[in-house]
Design an enzyme around this catalytic site. Sequence first.
Site, PDB file in Angstrom:
ATOM      1  N   GLU A 296     -19.123  -7.737 -25.936  1.00  0.00           N
ATOM      2  CA  GLU A 296     -19.821  -9.023 -25.759  1.00  0.00           C
ATOM      3  C   GLU A 296     -21.185  -8.824 -25.117  1.00  0.00           C
ATOM      4  O   GLU A 296     -22.110  -9.584 -25.366  1.00  0.00           O
ATOM      5  CB  GLU A 296     -18.981  -9.989 -24.905  1.00  0.00           C
ATOM      6  CG  GLU A 296     -17.914 -10.689 -25.706  1.00  0.00           C
ATOM      7  CD  GLU A 296     -17.295 -11.904 -24.989  1.00  0.00           C
ATOM      8  OE1 GLU A 296     -17.600 -12.158 -23.817  1.00  0.00           O
ATOM      9  OE2 GLU A 296     -16.466 -12.573 -25.625  1.00  0.00           O
ATOM     10  N   HIS A 325      -0.972  10.895 -31.837  1.00  0.00           N
ATOM     11  CA  HIS A 325      -0.103  10.898 -33.014  1.00  0.00           C
ATOM     12  C   HIS A 325      -0.432   9.742 -33.941  1.00  0.00           C
ATOM     13  O   HIS A 325       0.376   9.363 -34.778  1.00  0.00           O
ATOM     14  CB  HIS A 325       1.358  10.852 -32.542  1.00  0.00           C
ATOM     15  CG  HIS A 325       1.688  11.993 -31.643  1.00  0.00           C
ATOM     16  ND1 HIS A 325       2.201  13.192 -32.100  1.00  0.00           N
ATOM     17  CD2 HIS A 325       1.502  12.155 -30.299  1.00  0.00           C
ATOM     18  CE1 HIS A 325       2.355  14.023 -31.078  1.00  0.00           C
ATOM     19  NE2 HIS A 325       1.920  13.418 -29.980  1.00  0.00           N
ATOM     20  N   LYS A 439     -16.200 -20.913 -31.262  1.00  0.00           N
ATOM     21  CA  LYS A 439     -15.567 -21.948 -30.430  1.00  0.00           C
ATOM     22  C   LYS A 439     -15.863 -23.325 -31.033  1.00  0.00           C
ATOM     23  O   LYS A 439     -14.991 -24.177 -31.133  1.00  0.00           O
ATOM     24  CB  LYS A 439     -16.124 -21.904 -29.001  1.00  0.00           C
ATOM     25  CG  LYS A 439     -15.595 -20.765 -28.136  1.00  0.00           C
ATOM     26  CD  LYS A 439     -16.036 -20.948 -26.675  1.00  0.00           C
ATOM     27  CE  LYS A 439     -15.571 -19.809 -25.779  1.00  0.00           C
ATOM     28  NZ  LYS A 439     -15.929 -19.948 -24.364  1.00  0.00           N
TER      29      LYS A 439
HETATM   30  O1  PA5 Z   1     -16.928 -13.205 -20.990  1.00  0.00           O
HETATM   31  C1  PA5 Z   1     -16.979 -14.382 -21.303  1.00  0.00           C
HETATM   32  O2  PA5 Z   1     -17.862 -15.146 -20.850  1.00  0.00           O
HETATM   33  C2  PA5 Z   1     -15.954 -14.994 -22.228  1.00  0.00           C
HETATM   34  O3  PA5 Z   1     -15.033 -14.052 -22.652  1.00  0.00           O
HETATM   35  C3  PA5 Z   1     -15.198 -16.108 -21.520  1.00  0.00           C
HETATM   36  O4  PA5 Z   1     -14.580 -15.579 -20.386  1.00  0.00           O
HETATM   37  C4  PA5 Z   1     -14.146 -16.715 -22.439  1.00  0.00           C
HETATM   38  O5  PA5 Z   1     -14.746 -17.148 -23.627  1.00  0.00           O
HETATM   39  C5  PA5 Z   1     -13.452 -17.889 -21.742  1.00  0.00           C
HETATM   40  O6  PA5 Z   1     -14.373 -18.873 -21.398  1.00  0.00           O
HETATM   41  P1  PA5 Z   1     -14.000 -19.962 -20.319  1.00  0.00           P
HETATM   42  O7  PA5 Z   1     -13.865 -19.282 -19.000  1.00  0.00           O
HETATM   43  O8  PA5 Z   1     -15.137 -20.937 -20.297  1.00  0.00           O
HETATM   44  O9  PA5 Z   1     -12.725 -20.605 -20.750  1.00  0.00           O
END
Ligand code: PA5
Length: 470
Positions: A296, A325, A439
């Site tokens: 990310e 393996h 989302k």
């Molecule tokens: O790293 C990030 O920002 C994302 O993975 C969020 O943690 C994830 O999308 C969850 O979002 P939220 O905390 O708003 O539910």
Amino acid sequence: MKRSLLKLYYKNTTAEVIGEEHGITKEQFENLAKITSPVTDLLDAERQAGKTPYRQLPYKTENLKNIQNLAADLMNQGCENFVVLGIGGSALGNIALQTALNPYMYNLDSDQRKGPRLFVFDNVDPVQLSSFLDWCTPQLDKTIFNVISKSGRTAETASQLLIVRKLLTDKLGAEGFKNQVVATTDPEKGTLRAIANDAGLRCLQVPDGVGGRFSVLSDVGLLSAAICGIDIEELLAGARAMDSKVSEKDFYKNPAMINAAINFHYYNQGKKNSVMMPYNYALKDLSDWYRQLWAESLGKTKDLNGNDVFVGPTPIKALGTTDQHSQVQLYREGPNDKLFTFLQVENFENDLEIGPEPQCAPELGFLAGAKMSKLLNSEKKATEYALLHDKRPCLTVLFDEVNAHTIGQFIYLYEVTTSYAGALFNINTYDQPAVELGKEATFALMGKEGFEELAKKIGPVTKIDENYIV
Ligand code: PA5
């Protein structure tokens, strides 16, 4: 608990070991030092300007008392099951800490457990969740749900919360919902904040400016850790110890700088995949946590100047010896397009001696009497040797032992490595615009108001075309 420092071993990425075609020469290291060293000042400036508040989390020790007090209150209330509802950065760190620092049989064996059973739901699989709720419904009063979401509008977490809210309200009334749920969310705004305020839930905070994937050392990861008996003070102490190392100006003394530079070098040389392979079951979910952090943070279309770059190494998780393996055939004989990072542990909390060989199987004599840890680490070395034979570059993170201090160090090392790598790729490390579209598309498909236009676009693209079914 030993407070030894983690070490990053990088000789097996050098030209000296794997040759000039795939290894990094001294001259290339010097160039990497030249381009990476100025990043330290840049990261320092960002930190001073408050743009990377995750860097300060290990110093928020005054907050630990809050967390520990809440954990104690929940235990006094009779908590036997602690359930995290969250996804991505609101779940992966919690899972990683639990696997790393609590025994394998934690949930099943009360003798091995210092707190409640821990369950983390980071999906919306109705079969999985129903099975859990069937089991836990008769003991709802002994179950605490910690819903973690910065926004509160993430469909997965919101849907879990609504299911649990109905269940609790039906079975235990509005008071039940209030007593059995703790919300970890934005201190002021957002959907979950509104729900929490409305119901009077106990709350912890997702710190401002800290993205989910950088938040494990905040309330997000620390409550579940603390209630399950993990030493959260040591976690932060470990992160602080690593902060001194990753703040070093000297390229050759700063493991985050070298780690990022080596990853950056190999990405540019066509090795666009980065495999993390712990040789210790406890560390297995840290590579899952790393996978999100790396993907990310570094997978981006645009650079900071607005140019299309479509950049990003692909993080891959593997586990030694299991994946020897499964994956090593590909890793050795497939394309030489990967950088390997092993996680190796020197001293194990427990060890086993392998029993004597049966008379009918003298060929197993080489195992008899040996420690299982020796076999595990020999297999790591054997795999590394085999990969080096085929000129595959390998890094190793060396743990003296796995404990809260070394895990805190590891987390901080990889967070700062990610910041260095993002700066080298000249991208925004801290946003995740591509996740947002998915989302929103989910909102559209679920009929959320305001997303009608998007729903119209999705329909034709995702509709099954019968002409292409065989
Ligand atoms: O790293 C990030 O920002 C994302 O993975 C969020 O943690 C994830 O999308 C969850 O979002 P939220 O905390 O708003 O539910």
